[in-house]
Every structure is written in C-alpha cells, then in structure tokens.
Design a protein around this motif. Sequence first.
Motif, mmCIF file in Angstrom:
data_model
loop_
_atom_site.group_PDB
_atom_site.id
_atom_site.type_symbol
_atom_site.label_atom_id
_atom_site.label_comp_id
_atom_site.label_asym_id
_atom_site.label_seq_id
_atom_site.Cartn_x
_atom_site.Cartn_y
_atom_site.Cartn_z
ATOM 1 N N UNK A 15 5.176 -1.820 17.952
ATOM 2 C CA UNK A 15 6.225 -1.920 16.934
ATOM 3 C C UNK A 15 5.663 -2.097 15.522
ATOM 4 N N UNK A 16 4.398 -1.763 15.351
ATOM 5 C CA UNK A 16 3.702 -1.995 14.073
ATOM 6 C C UNK A 16 4.424 -1.343 12.902
ATOM 7 N N UNK A 17 4.815 -0.085 13.054
ATOM 8 C CA UNK A 17 5.473 0.641 11.958
ATOM 9 C C UNK A 17 6.796 -0.029 11.576
ATOM 10 N N UNK A 18 7.547 -0.491 12.582
ATOM 11 C CA UNK A 18 8.821 -1.162 12.301
ATOM 12 C C UNK A 18 8.593 -2.511 11.616
ATOM 13 N N UNK A 19 7.540 -3.200 12.025
ATOM 14 C CA UNK A 19 7.216 -4.493 11.419
ATOM 15 C C UNK A 19 6.850 -4.315 9.948
ATOM 16 N N UNK A 20 6.060 -3.297 9.662
ATOM 17 C CA UNK A 20 5.692 -2.994 8.272
ATOM 18 C C UNK A 20 6.938 -2.653 7.454
ATOM 19 N N UNK A 70 -1.895 -2.984 7.516
ATOM 20 C CA UNK A 70 -2.239 -1.634 7.033
ATOM 21 C C UNK A 70 -2.798 -1.761 5.621
ATOM 22 N N UNK A 71 -4.115 -1.839 5.544
ATOM 23 C CA UNK A 71 -4.785 -2.112 4.261
ATOM 24 C C UNK A 71 -4.563 -1.013 3.227
ATOM 25 N N UNK A 72 -4.152 0.148 3.642
ATOM 26 C CA UNK A 72 -3.982 1.270 2.694
ATOM 27 C C UNK A 72 -2.506 1.570 2.424
ATOM 28 N N UNK A 73 -1.620 0.686 2.824
ATOM 29 C CA UNK A 73 -0.188 0.946 2.659
ATOM 30 C C UNK A 73 0.144 1.071 1.169
ATOM 31 N N UNK A 75 7.928 -12.594 -2.131
ATOM 32 C CA UNK A 75 7.726 -11.145 -2.106
ATOM 33 C C UNK A 75 6.259 -10.817 -1.861
ATOM 34 N N UNK A 76 5.375 -11.511 -2.591
ATOM 35 C CA UNK A 76 3.928 -11.278 -2.415
ATOM 36 C C UNK A 76 3.491 -11.598 -0.983
ATOM 37 N N UNK A 77 4.093 -12.635 -0.426
ATOM 38 C CA UNK A 77 3.764 -13.029 0.946
ATOM 39 C C UNK A 77 4.080 -11.911 1.936
ATOM 40 N N UNK A 78 5.254 -11.306 1.778
ATOM 41 C CA UNK A 78 5.636 -10.218 2.688
ATOM 42 C C UNK A 78 4.766 -8.989 2.484
ATOM 43 N N UNK A 79 4.496 -8.609 1.227
ATOM 44 C CA UNK A 79 3.639 -7.440 0.987
ATOM 45 C C UNK A 79 2.223 -7.712 1.480
ATOM 46 N N UNK A 80 1.803 -8.969 1.382
ATOM 47 C CA UNK A 80 0.477 -9.330 1.897
ATOM 48 C C UNK A 80 0.391 -9.159 3.399
ATOM 49 N N UNK A 81 1.464 -9.487 4.087
ATOM 50 C CA UNK A 81 1.493 -9.304 5.539
ATOM 51 C C UNK A 81 1.394 -7.821 5.902
ATOM 52 N N UNK A 82 1.995 -6.989 5.060
ATOM 53 C CA UNK A 82 1.887 -5.544 5.297
ATOM 54 C C UNK A 82 0.437 -5.105 5.181
ATOM 55 N N UNK A 83 -0.238 -5.578 4.124
ATOM 56 C CA UNK A 83 -1.639 -5.187 3.896
ATOM 57 C C UNK A 83 -2.527 -5.655 5.041
ATOM 58 N N UNK A 84 -2.183 -6.794 5.631
ATOM 59 C CA UNK A 84 -2.956 -7.283 6.778
ATOM 60 C C UNK A 84 -2.894 -6.302 7.941
ATOM 61 N N UNK A 114 3.143 -1.129 -0.406
ATOM 62 C CA UNK A 114 2.817 -2.553 -0.541
ATOM 63 C C UNK A 114 1.801 -2.786 -1.655
ATOM 64 N N UNK A 115 0.781 -1.919 -1.735
ATOM 65 C CA UNK A 115 -0.257 -2.062 -2.778
ATOM 66 C C UNK A 115 0.341 -1.898 -4.178
ATOM 67 N N UNK A 116 1.170 -0.875 -4.347
ATOM 68 C CA UNK A 116 1.789 -0.643 -5.657
ATOM 69 C C UNK A 116 2.729 -1.799 -6.036
#
Length: 554
Positions: free
Chosen positions: A505-510, A539-542, A528-537, A545-547
């Motif tokens: 379910x990785x894609x859905x979690x992201x 998927x480091x190239x998302x 907000x930063x906390x949630x985007x940080x979890x995404x980077x954890x 989330x990076x933008x």
Amino acid sequence: MVKFRIYGFALMATTFAAKAQDLSQATKAIDAEQYEKAKTLLKQSFSANPANGKSAFLLGNIYLKQEVVDSAKIYFEKGLAAPNAGKLNSIGLAQIDLNADNVAAAQAKFDAVVKDLKKKDTEEYVFIARALMNADKPDYKKAITYLTKAKEINPSDTQVLLALGDAYYGERDQNNAYSAYRSAFYIDNTLIRAKMQMGVLLKGAKAYNEAMNAFNEVIGLNANYGPVYREMAETYYLWASNQPKTYDENIAKALSSYTKYMELTDYSLASRMRHADFLVLAKDYKALEAEANEMKKLDKVNPRVLRYLGYASYENGNVDGAISALNEYFVKGKKFIGYDYYYLGLAKIKKAIGADGKTVDATLLNSGIAELKKAVETQPSIASSFNELGVGYFKQKLYNVSSPILETALLSSENKNVFEDNMYYAISVFSENRLKDLKDMDKVAMDKADKAFDRVIVERPEYPDSYLYKARLNSSLEKDDVMAVNYQKFLDITLAKPADVVEKNKAKIIEAYNSLGAHFANSDKTKAKEFFGKTITLDATNKYALESLEKLKK
C-alpha cells in the motif's frame, strides 16, 4: 324381457366399472405427473358420466396447475351441478378466488362444502387443504387446521397424512412433515410419493447424499415413477449451486435426470414449460432456446414461450431478439415475474452501449434501469443478481452504466451484496466525476456516493480503502476537513498492518501523506513538513513532497 333386463343391468354395471377404472387410472396419472394422459382419461370419464362431478373437479385442477384458468373454471362450473361429488368443484372455484385475492369468497365456498359433510368424510378436507396450499399465496397454517380435523375422523387415511406432510413441509416444520410422510408410507407401502417426500425433506436440509439414497430407494420400488427423477434433478441442481466444486458434474446429472422425468411424463406444452423453467435455473440457454422453439411449434399463441425466447436470446448474445420477445410478452402475457423485467433491462442496457464499447445511449440506458427497478419491486431478492453485472461494467470503466445498476441493487433490503455494491457504486460515481471541475460535477450523486462510503464504514470499520476513497471524493468536492480526517483514518489502519501489507500500500500511503501535508501547509507548517518528510522517507525522489518542502522553507 327378464333376460334383456338382466343383460342391460350387467352392461350398465360394466360401463360404470370402466368409468370408475378411468377415474382410478386418471388419479394415478396425476400422481405420476402424466397430466396429458390424465386429462384424456378424465374428459372421457366426465363425458360418459356427467353425473360424477369428481372427474370435472380433477380435470379443472390439472388446468389450474397448468395455469389455464379459463378451462379450469369451465370444468368446475360444469361439474358443480353433478349429483355425485359435484360440490368438490366449489373447492376448485374457491382456489380461483384465492388466486384473485378474494379470500372471503373462497372461505364462503369452503364453509358451504364442510357444512354438508357426513361424519366420516375426509376427502373434502384434503381437497380444501390442497387448494389452500396450491393457491398463488399458500396458507399452510389453515391447511393444517382442515387436515387435523380429517385426521381426527380417520387417523389412518393415507391421503390425509400425505397432505398433512406437505402442509407441514410448507410451514418448514421438518419433524412433523417427516412423521406424517412416514406414517402414510407405513400404512400403505404402495404410496411411493410419501416415500419420495422423505427424500425431499433431506434435500431441503442440504443432505444431498442422503436425499439421493432415498430417491434411489423409490426407484427400487418403481423405476418408472417420473416425479422422483424431477426431484433428483432439483437436488443435483441445489448440490451444484451450494458446492461449486461439484457444479459441472452435478448440473450434467441434473439435466440428465430431468430428461428422464420428461420421458416418463409427457412432452406436452405444460411439461415443456416446466422443463424450460428448470433450464433457466441450470443456465443451459442453448437447450432453453431449442425447447422454446419446440413449444412455439406446439402453441404459437402461448405468451410464456416468449419469456423463454427472451431469456435465451439474451444469454445467447441476441440482444435485439431478447428485447423483441420480452416486449411482446409484456403485451400478451398476464403474470410477470422479476426476471422478466430483469432480462429486458439487461438487454436494453447492453444495446445502449455503442459498438466502440465507450459511447452510451442515455435514453436506452435509462429505460433499461427502469426495467431493473421494476424487477426489484416485483422480486426484491433479485437485486443480488445485479452485482456481477454492475461490477462487470465498472471494470470496463463504464462508470455511468455501473453506478445506476448498483444504485438500483441497493434499493432492496434483500440484497446479499450490500457491502460490495455500496463500495463499487460510490467508486463509480467518484470515478465519473473526479476529473470534472467542481461546478460541472453531479453533486447530488457525489453526496449519495459519500453516504454509501459511510455505510461501508459502518459495516466494516477496519476496511482501509473505504476511508481512502471517502477522502478522495471529499478532496474533489473541496471539503478538506472531511478529507483530512479520512486520510488519517486510512493511515492509522494501514500502518498497523504487517510490513508486507504496508509495502503493498506504499503508493496509497504516500498519497495520504502528501494530501495531509498540503492540507496543513497553510495552517500548521510544522505538521505539513512532518507529513512531507514521511513521504521522503518512503520515496526520496518524490517530486511533489520535495517541492512542497522547499516552498515551506520560504
């Protein structure tokens, strides 16, 4: 002159004996479900001896069983005036009253018959009970009341006991039904219908092997007793339906048994119709179409033939033929069942879809959905059949077709697929609207879909995708608070599952992390930063989330 008189009397006695024999043979033919043979014998008997009203009564009953009400009524009325057993025909006319929902008129006729009975009469009670059981709306309790009186008069009357068994069976009282059948067969071991009915009870209890053993015992007593093969056919059908692994083998046995039944009864129009009904159950639509065409040769005006042609035509891929046959049936027929509307609806819906598999004729689709609604109104349990159809169109991405089908299924309280139908209905509506601008969305339908997700959540609160889709739908409607609550609930349930499930379910979690990050970006940057940080954890190239994190630094 003396000799002449003696000769005349002897001839007359022989004639009466022959007619009595005709009546006895006709009764045996009725029990063996050889109705055409019985009709011929009874017509001969009544024609030769109109004073015997029982011939007319039995003949009228056969016509009632075959749903030829006009002919039944004619014979009942003819027999009513007969000095011998004429009042039996009042019972036949009472059943016609029951079928017309005129219970008071029927009861008045029953009362008139009972009022004139002698102390030891039981036959009339049996026929009244049979009328109550054979009516379109059976009243087994009242039948038991009449039969109980008859049993008090003669506890050893096997026809009373047999009918009592049938009445208890109708009331789903297996123990008393079995006791009555067993007693009837014990008293008269030639009454093999009672023996057969003991097997029928086992069939109803899903004891299929035991039922077959009982039926084979009946065949051992009389291998030419047709009804037992019909019961075997129905048992094999139920066996196949309830144990899918045995389906092909048992359906083949069911069809073979029914063929044997037909061979031992008759190939009349009425018998062919019973066969056709069974072929519908067995889903042998090629054979159904062939049978329907044979029936058409026998009787070009009987409207029920059009029903079978309509069903078979649809299942065999002839949509236009199905629509034509069923439309004609609704003009010429009298009694309609849920499946008549169901098949007409299926055919119209299928025809509504263009050759490209994408374009849909909205007018024809709506007409088809209207037929499905009539099907549910007529037979609420039929709604369970809509799931496969609706989900099938969903998988073809014909969401504007699947959603009204599944919505119609949800109108019935007897639908057995409520969870799945709610889920697919709601996703269909969402999928149809998700790419539209807010102003162009069908907000009424979207609100219904949102409530459907709520019903799914109530039924299975730990099912994560219901929260995910509810979040997506409310995001499309720009109801961000509702969206955020449901994405969070999705995460809570999914992240508590084993690692392999979380990975799947990785894609859905992201998706949930990014959506929640965007939601809090204007109100709580830390969150907000906390949630985007979890995404980077994960998927480091998302890119999103990076933008988003870069923007939050400003």
